[in-house]
Design a protein around this motif. Sequence first.
Motif, PDB file in Angstrom:
ATOM      1  N   LEU A 137       0.660  -1.746   0.165  1.00 53.46           N
ATOM      2  CA  LEU A 137       0.149  -0.222  -0.421  1.00 53.46           C
ATOM      3  C   LEU A 137       0.559   1.329   0.074  1.00 53.46           C
ATOM      4  N   VAL A 138       1.977   0.920   0.259  1.00 54.23           N
ATOM      5  CA  VAL A 138       2.992   2.366   0.722  1.00 54.23           C
ATOM      6  C   VAL A 138       4.272   2.225   0.404  1.00 54.23           C
ATOM      7  N   ASP A 139       5.328   2.788  -0.069  1.00 55.34           N
ATOM      8  CA  ASP A 139       6.367   2.427   0.542  1.00 55.34           C
ATOM      9  C   ASP A 139       7.307   3.446   1.345  1.00 55.34           C
ATOM     10  N   SER A 140       8.804   2.846   1.378  1.00 57.51           N
ATOM     11  CA  SER A 140       9.510   3.377   2.280  1.00 57.51           C
ATOM     12  C   SER A 140       8.917   5.058   2.675  1.00 57.51           C
ATOM     13  N   ASP A 141       8.992   5.950   1.915  1.00 57.01           N
ATOM     14  CA  ASP A 141       9.006   7.011   1.716  1.00 57.01           C
ATOM     15  C   ASP A 141       7.706   7.174   2.364  1.00 57.01           C
ATOM     16  N   ARG A 168       6.765  10.199  10.030  1.00 59.75           N
ATOM     17  CA  ARG A 168       8.026  10.209  12.023  1.00 59.75           C
ATOM     18  C   ARG A 168       8.940   9.979  11.572  1.00 59.75           C
ATOM     19  N   ARG A 169       9.307   8.303  10.962  1.00 63.65           N
ATOM     20  CA  ARG A 169      10.862   7.386  10.537  1.00 63.65           C
ATOM     21  C   ARG A 169      11.489   8.585  10.160  1.00 63.65           C
ATOM     22  N   ALA A 170      10.843   8.949   8.249  1.00 61.25           N
ATOM     23  CA  ALA A 170      11.852   9.463   7.724  1.00 61.25           C
ATOM     24  C   ALA A 170      12.644  11.484   8.607  1.00 61.25           C
TER      25      ALA A 170
END
Length: 177
Positions: A137-141, A168-170
């Motif tokens: 559903l969602v890539d790492s970005d 948040r992780r970014a």
Amino acid sequence: DFVIGQKYPGKVVYMKPFGVFIDIMCHSDAFCHVSRIRDEFINSPEDELKIDDEVMARVVEIDRKQKRITVSLQSDAKIEVERVSLEARLQRKERRQNKKKKKNQSEAEAGTREQEFNLPEESQPPEAGDPATVDKLVDSDGNYLKDEAEMTPAELKRARKLARRAARRADTVMQTN
């Protein structure tokens, strides 16, 4: 051991706006709906009866399963009306039960049909809560890999949550560098 249609002496035990409960020397008090207190319409049971009034109550219905006895204080002229009313109620109850049975049968048949026509594992659409789907559903970005219009509400909710988590992780990675 009460008989439907038979009259029994009783005493009004307590009243509610919808009827009265009468002690006819049974395991539980018999109920008389406000519409069955008199042949004519009355607004409330208090208009006709008081607690501890002695009455002759005719048994209209015995529900052994729910341990309830329904009685009437109306004249004998209303016996036929009560019988028709009881038969109509029993028919409605039977129709509801048949409807439930048909629904359960159709659900069981649908489950059987799904098993008969199962697609090969590779070609089956993924489930919304399936972990393999979540990753797609969602890539790492945090960008959606699937068009929002094609997502189910559950997938969209999950994708938004994953996008917020990725953001948040970014941010955390940016702050630590």
